[in-house]
Design a protein around this motif. Structure first.
Motif, PDB file in Angstrom:
ATOM      1  N   GLN A 104      -1.076 -13.716  -0.076  1.00  0.00           N
ATOM      2  CA  GLN A 104      -2.266 -13.955  -0.892  1.00  0.00           C
ATOM      3  C   GLN A 104      -3.310 -12.849  -0.704  1.00  0.00           C
ATOM      4  O   GLN A 104      -3.841 -12.302  -1.675  1.00  0.00           O
ATOM      5  CB  GLN A 104      -2.871 -15.312  -0.552  1.00  0.00           C
ATOM      6  N   GLU A 105      -3.618 -12.496   0.542  1.00  0.00           N
ATOM      7  CA  GLU A 105      -4.658 -11.498   0.802  1.00  0.00           C
ATOM      8  C   GLU A 105      -4.290 -10.143   0.217  1.00  0.00           C
ATOM      9  O   GLU A 105      -5.114  -9.459  -0.403  1.00  0.00           O
ATOM     10  CB  GLU A 105      -4.881 -11.382   2.314  1.00  0.00           C
ATOM     11  N   LEU A 112      -2.166  -9.384  -2.289  1.00  0.00           N
ATOM     12  CA  LEU A 112      -2.149  -9.379  -3.752  1.00  0.00           C
ATOM     13  C   LEU A 112      -3.559  -9.332  -4.328  1.00  0.00           C
ATOM     14  O   LEU A 112      -3.821  -8.616  -5.297  1.00  0.00           O
ATOM     15  CB  LEU A 112      -1.404 -10.611  -4.271  1.00  0.00           C
ATOM     16  N   VAL A 113      -4.475 -10.088  -3.729  1.00  0.00           N
ATOM     17  CA  VAL A 113      -5.857 -10.101  -4.221  1.00  0.00           C
ATOM     18  C   VAL A 113      -6.527  -8.757  -3.965  1.00  0.00           C
ATOM     19  O   VAL A 113      -7.166  -8.176  -4.857  1.00  0.00           O
ATOM     20  CB  VAL A 113      -6.650 -11.237  -3.547  1.00  0.00           C
ATOM     21  N   ARG A 114      -6.376  -8.222  -2.766  1.00  0.00           N
ATOM     22  CA  ARG A 114      -7.048  -6.976  -2.394  1.00  0.00           C
ATOM     23  C   ARG A 114      -6.558  -5.795  -3.214  1.00  0.00           C
ATOM     24  O   ARG A 114      -7.349  -4.909  -3.573  1.00  0.00           O
ATOM     25  CB  ARG A 114      -6.836  -6.718  -0.897  1.00  0.00           C
ATOM     26  N   LEU A 115      -5.275  -5.763  -3.541  1.00  0.00           N
ATOM     27  CA  LEU A 115      -4.696  -4.627  -4.252  1.00  0.00           C
ATOM     28  C   LEU A 115      -4.561  -4.878  -5.755  1.00  0.00           C
ATOM     29  O   LEU A 115      -3.880  -4.131  -6.450  1.00  0.00           O
ATOM     30  CB  LEU A 115      -3.337  -4.270  -3.652  1.00  0.00           C
ATOM     31  N   ALA A 116      -5.222  -5.913  -6.242  1.00  0.00           N
ATOM     32  CA  ALA A 116      -5.315  -6.198  -7.681  1.00  0.00           C
ATOM     33  C   ALA A 116      -3.959  -6.456  -8.329  1.00  0.00           C
ATOM     34  O   ALA A 116      -3.708  -6.032  -9.455  1.00  0.00           O
ATOM     35  CB  ALA A 116      -6.041  -5.066  -8.411  1.00  0.00           C
ATOM     36  N   PHE A 117      -3.069  -7.164  -7.622  1.00  0.00           N
ATOM     37  CA  PHE A 117      -1.794  -7.578  -8.189  1.00  0.00           C
ATOM     38  C   PHE A 117      -1.939  -8.968  -8.816  1.00  0.00           C
ATOM     39  O   PHE A 117      -2.668  -9.816  -8.302  1.00  0.00           O
ATOM     40  CB  PHE A 117      -0.714  -7.644  -7.112  1.00  0.00           C
ATOM     41  N   THR A 118      -1.251  -9.180  -9.926  1.00  0.00           N
ATOM     42  CA  THR A 118      -1.215 -10.505 -10.544  1.00  0.00           C
ATOM     43  C   THR A 118      -0.126 -11.330  -9.875  1.00  0.00           C
ATOM     44  O   THR A 118       1.048 -10.955  -9.917  1.00  0.00           O
ATOM     45  CB  THR A 118      -0.916 -10.396 -12.045  1.00  0.00           C
ATOM     46  N   ARG A 176       0.794  -4.500 -12.317  1.00  0.00           N
ATOM     47  CA  ARG A 176       0.952  -4.821 -10.891  1.00  0.00           C
ATOM     48  C   ARG A 176       1.205  -6.317 -10.785  1.00  0.00           C
ATOM     49  O   ARG A 176       0.315  -7.133 -11.064  1.00  0.00           O
ATOM     50  CB  ARG A 176      -0.298  -4.465 -10.086  1.00  0.00           C
ATOM     51  N   ARG A 177       2.413  -6.682 -10.364  1.00  0.00           N
ATOM     52  CA  ARG A 177       2.746  -8.100 -10.273  1.00  0.00           C
ATOM     53  C   ARG A 177       3.543  -8.390  -9.013  1.00  0.00           C
ATOM     54  O   ARG A 177       4.366  -7.567  -8.593  1.00  0.00           O
ATOM     55  CB  ARG A 177       3.551  -8.542 -11.500  1.00  0.00           C
ATOM     56  N   GLU A 203       0.834  -1.206   0.000  1.00  0.00           N
ATOM     57  CA  GLU A 203       0.000   0.000   0.000  1.00  0.00           C
ATOM     58  C   GLU A 203       0.866   1.251   0.000  1.00  0.00           C
ATOM     59  O   GLU A 203       0.546   2.241  -0.675  1.00  0.00           O
ATOM     60  CB  GLU A 203      -0.939  -0.013   1.205  1.00  0.00           C
TER      61      GLU A 203
END
Length: 246
Positions: free
Chosen positions: A52-53, A55-61, A38-39, A23
């Protein structure tokens, strides 16, 4: 291409740092342009657990890389190759590497040789070799753990209340960040609003009980607004400190 239109790639070395840094990294790079890549790179143990949480929440691949042999970090190689590919494909011209690993210093130098802007977001342990290989280094300081009393307060759900007028510190930080490199020490109100939307797509002054951004800024005793160019441009700056009398 102006800074507001620049395309930014944020590549996180998940095996080397904490997910809490993401963030902060997004807030930093928002001033340099629009994040289009975003990776997050790591092995199965890293990406399947604490990352995992975030990356998913912040729209990272998530870019999962298996370790084919002990001691071989394939995630670093994948990150470096993807960065070069994004540069040659002209998908991004500004690269933010979220890492404290000095192994990426050579990648930084190669990107800059090709005209790319390279930013590093890392921890205090980041070696000088990596810091000096970038155009700009931003140090992330982990937040202090919350006390037991604060944790207990958070656990109790509050009853819905109408929004009250609040002054979040992040607005002062945004003004200081954007105005730091300007000769006048000012930032335009429009540019400030655009930056706040980049750092938080859901940002709205109404969330903090204000009807507009200008109304919100006017409530800060440490900030000053000015109307320039015949009133067509509104500037925001920090209020000068009053010198102490001896």
């Amino acid at each position: 291409m102006c800074a507001a239109d620049a395309r930014v790639a944020v590549l996180a070395d998940c095996d080397n740092t904490s997910p809490d840094i993401l963030e902060y990294a997004l807030r930093v790079v928002a001033q340099f342009g629009r994040v289009v890549v975003r990776r997050g790179y790591g092995n199965h143990a890293t990406l399947a657990n604490r990352w995992q949480e975030a990356l998913v929440r912040l729209a990272f691949t998530p870019c999962l890389q298996y370790q084919y042999a002990a001691g071989k970090n394939t995630a670093d190689i994948a990150l470096a190759l993807d960065a070069l590919e994004a540069m040659f494909d002209a998908r991004a011209e500004t690269f933010c590497l979220v890492t404290s690993d000095s192994d990426f210093a050579y990648l930084c130098r190669k990107l800059r040789e090709r005209g790319a802007t390279v930013l590093i977001v890392g921890e205090s342990k980041t070696p000088d070799a990596l810091r000096n290989a970038s155009d700009q280094f931003f140090e992330w300081v982990p937040p202090e753990p919350a006390s037991d009393a604060e944790e207990g307060h958070k656990a109790k759900p509050d009853a819905p209340k109408p929004p009250v007028k609040r002054r979040p510190k992040m607005l002062i930080s945004a003004v200081a960040l954007l105005a730091a490199d300007t000769p006048e020490g000012k930032v335009g109100l429009g540019a400030l609003g655009q930056y706040l939307k980049r750092t938080d797509p859901g940002f709205s002054p109404k969330t903090y009980g204000h009807g507009s951004l200008s109304e919100m800024v006017s409530t800060y005793p440490d900030l000053l607004m000015g109307h320039e160019n015949g009133g067509h441009w509104v500037s925001v700056r920090a209020k000068p400190e009053v010198p102490r009398t001896q």
